[in-house]
Every structure is written in structure tokens, then in C-alpha cells.
Design a protein around this motif. Structure first.
Motif, short mmCIF file in Angstrom:
data_model
loop_
_atom_site.label_atom_id
_atom_site.label_comp_id
_atom_site.label_asym_id
_atom_site.label_seq_id
_atom_site.Cartn_x
_atom_site.Cartn_y
_atom_site.Cartn_z
N PRO A 42 10.29 -5.59 -2.60
CA PRO A 42 10.25 -5.93 -0.93
C PRO A 42 11.32 -6.84 -0.22
N MET A 43 11.87 -7.63 -1.14
CA MET A 43 12.88 -8.31 -0.66
C MET A 43 14.15 -7.42 -0.23
N LEU A 44 14.56 -6.71 -1.24
CA LEU A 44 15.58 -5.70 -0.99
C LEU A 44 15.29 -4.50 -0.47
N ALA A 45 14.01 -3.77 -0.53
CA ALA A 45 13.91 -2.40 -0.05
C ALA A 45 13.12 -2.30 1.17
N LEU A 46 12.09 -3.28 1.53
CA LEU A 46 11.23 -3.20 2.70
C LEU A 46 11.88 -3.98 3.89
N THR A 47 11.08 -3.64 5.10
CA THR A 47 11.39 -4.38 6.30
C THR A 47 10.10 -4.80 6.90
N GLY A 48 10.40 -5.55 7.81
CA GLY A 48 9.01 -5.96 8.52
C GLY A 48 7.96 -6.51 7.82
N ASP A 49 6.87 -5.81 8.41
CA ASP A 49 5.39 -6.31 8.09
C ASP A 49 5.15 -5.93 6.74
N THR A 50 6.10 -4.70 6.10
CA THR A 50 5.79 -4.27 4.59
C THR A 50 6.33 -5.31 3.75
N ARG A 51 7.26 -6.10 4.12
CA ARG A 51 7.52 -6.97 3.10
C ARG A 51 6.32 -7.93 2.53
N ARG A 52 5.39 -8.12 3.43
CA ARG A 52 4.02 -8.99 3.08
C ARG A 52 3.20 -8.46 2.45
N TRP A 53 3.16 -7.19 2.09
CA TRP A 53 1.88 -6.44 1.53
C TRP A 53 1.93 -6.87 0.04
N GLU A 54 0.83 -7.07 -0.36
CA GLU A 54 0.25 -7.60 -1.64
C GLU A 54 0.38 -6.42 -2.66
N PRO A 55 0.36 -6.70 -3.92
CA PRO A 55 0.40 -5.67 -5.07
C PRO A 55 -0.64 -4.56 -4.67
N LYS A 56 -1.88 -4.90 -4.47
CA LYS A 56 -2.85 -3.79 -4.34
C LYS A 56 -2.40 -2.83 -3.08
N LYS A 57 -2.02 -3.39 -2.01
CA LYS A 57 -1.70 -2.54 -0.89
C LYS A 57 -0.37 -1.66 -1.26
N LEU A 58 0.73 -2.43 -2.18
CA LEU A 58 1.68 -1.51 -2.26
C LEU A 58 1.32 -0.45 -3.43
N ARG A 59 0.49 -0.82 -4.18
CA ARG A 59 0.03 0.26 -5.19
C ARG A 59 -0.73 1.40 -4.38
N LEU A 60 -1.61 1.13 -3.39
CA LEU A 60 -2.22 2.35 -2.81
C LEU A 60 -1.43 2.98 -1.97
N ARG A 61 -0.35 2.50 -1.43
CA ARG A 61 0.16 2.94 -0.16
C ARG A 61 1.78 3.83 -0.63
N LEU A 62 2.30 2.99 -1.58
CA LEU A 62 3.84 3.04 -2.04
C LEU A 62 3.87 3.85 -3.34
N PHE A 63 3.06 3.22 -4.25
CA PHE A 63 3.24 3.76 -5.74
C PHE A 63 2.35 4.85 -6.21
N SER A 64 1.52 5.33 -5.24
CA SER A 64 0.44 6.25 -5.47
C SER A 64 0.93 7.66 -4.64
N ALA A 65 2.03 7.58 -4.11
CA ALA A 65 2.43 8.70 -3.26
C ALA A 65 2.61 9.85 -3.93
N ALA A 66 2.31 11.28 -3.51
CA ALA A 66 2.56 12.64 -4.18
C ALA A 66 3.76 12.85 -3.85
N ALA A 67 4.65 13.15 -5.04
CA ALA A 67 5.96 13.88 -4.75
C ALA A 67 6.09 14.68 -5.80
N GLN A 68 7.33 15.58 -5.41
CA GLN A 68 7.77 16.51 -6.43
C GLN A 68 9.24 16.25 -7.05
N LEU A 69 9.77 16.31 -7.92
CA LEU A 69 10.89 16.21 -8.40
C LEU A 69 11.61 17.66 -8.56
N VAL A 70 12.55 17.89 -7.59
CA VAL A 70 13.22 19.15 -7.35
C VAL A 70 14.75 19.03 -7.89
#
Length: 104
Positions: A42-70
Motif C-alpha cells: 500500500p505504501m508503494l502502490a496505492l493512494t488515498g483511502d486505499t492505503r488504509r485498507w486492511e488485509p481482508k479488504k485488500l484480499r476481497l477487492r484487489l487480490f481476488s480480481a478476475a484477470a486473464q494472462l494474454v
């Protein structure tokens, strides 16, 4: 200190899943590495309110995002779905990480 303990419990310190003491020692090292990554990211990559997200919120919102490797043109692209509400946060964070200078 209390925040670090709460984050450690949310990351995997709540229970020791293995039976042997040496194996659980390795598990604690892995949890420690994960906590360090969750502290620096969060210190290096995130800005604003997203820096204060707890691990549960980070896991739900950022780490569980669906993506394709192309693979196209000898390059790999990570393509996120446009319908995910936090896609712009993820792409902005990846851009900030790419903008960091090389340590070597």
C-alpha cells in the motif's frame, strides 16, 4: 502494534495448521513475509483511502480480481475485467509499481 497483530491474525496467524513445531515455524515465517508485503504494497502502490485498507479488504477487492494472462507479440499482458469495481485501482497500482526505479 495492535494493528500489526490484528493484520497477522487475518493473514494466517490465527491458527497453526501443521502438526510439527518446525513446520509451524516455517508457517510463521511465511506469515511474516506476507505481512511485510501487505505493509509495503500500500505504501508503494496505492493512494488515498486505499492505503488504509486492511488485509481482508485488500484480499476481497484487489487480490481476488478476475484477470486473464494474454500472450501477444512476445509480450504478456494481464487483462482485467471492466466490470470489476476496483479495476482502476489495480491498474493504477500496477502503473505506480512499474514507475519505481530499479534497485539494481
Amino acid at each position: 502494534c495492535e494493528d500489526r497483530i490484528r493484520n497477522a491474525r487475518d493473514t494466517g496467524l490465527r491458527n497453526l495448521p501443521l502438526h510439527d513445531t518446525a513446520q509451524n515455524r516455517i508457517w510463521l515465517e511465511i506469515v511474516s513475509l506476507a505481512l511485510d508485503l501487505l505493509t509495503w504494497m500500500p505504501m508503494l502502490a496505492l493512494t488515498g483511502d486505499t492505503r488504509r485498507w486492511e488485509p481482508k479488504k485488500l484480499r476481497l477487492r484487489l487480490f481476488s480480481a478476475a484477470a486473464q494472462l494474454v500472450n501477444t507479440g512476445r509480450r504478456r499482458w494481464l487483462r482485467f475485467t471492466a466490470r470489476w469495481p476496483w479495476t482502476d485501482v489495480i491498474t493504477h497500482a500496477i502503473g505506480r509499481l512499474h514507475a519505481l526505479p530499479n534497485p539494481g
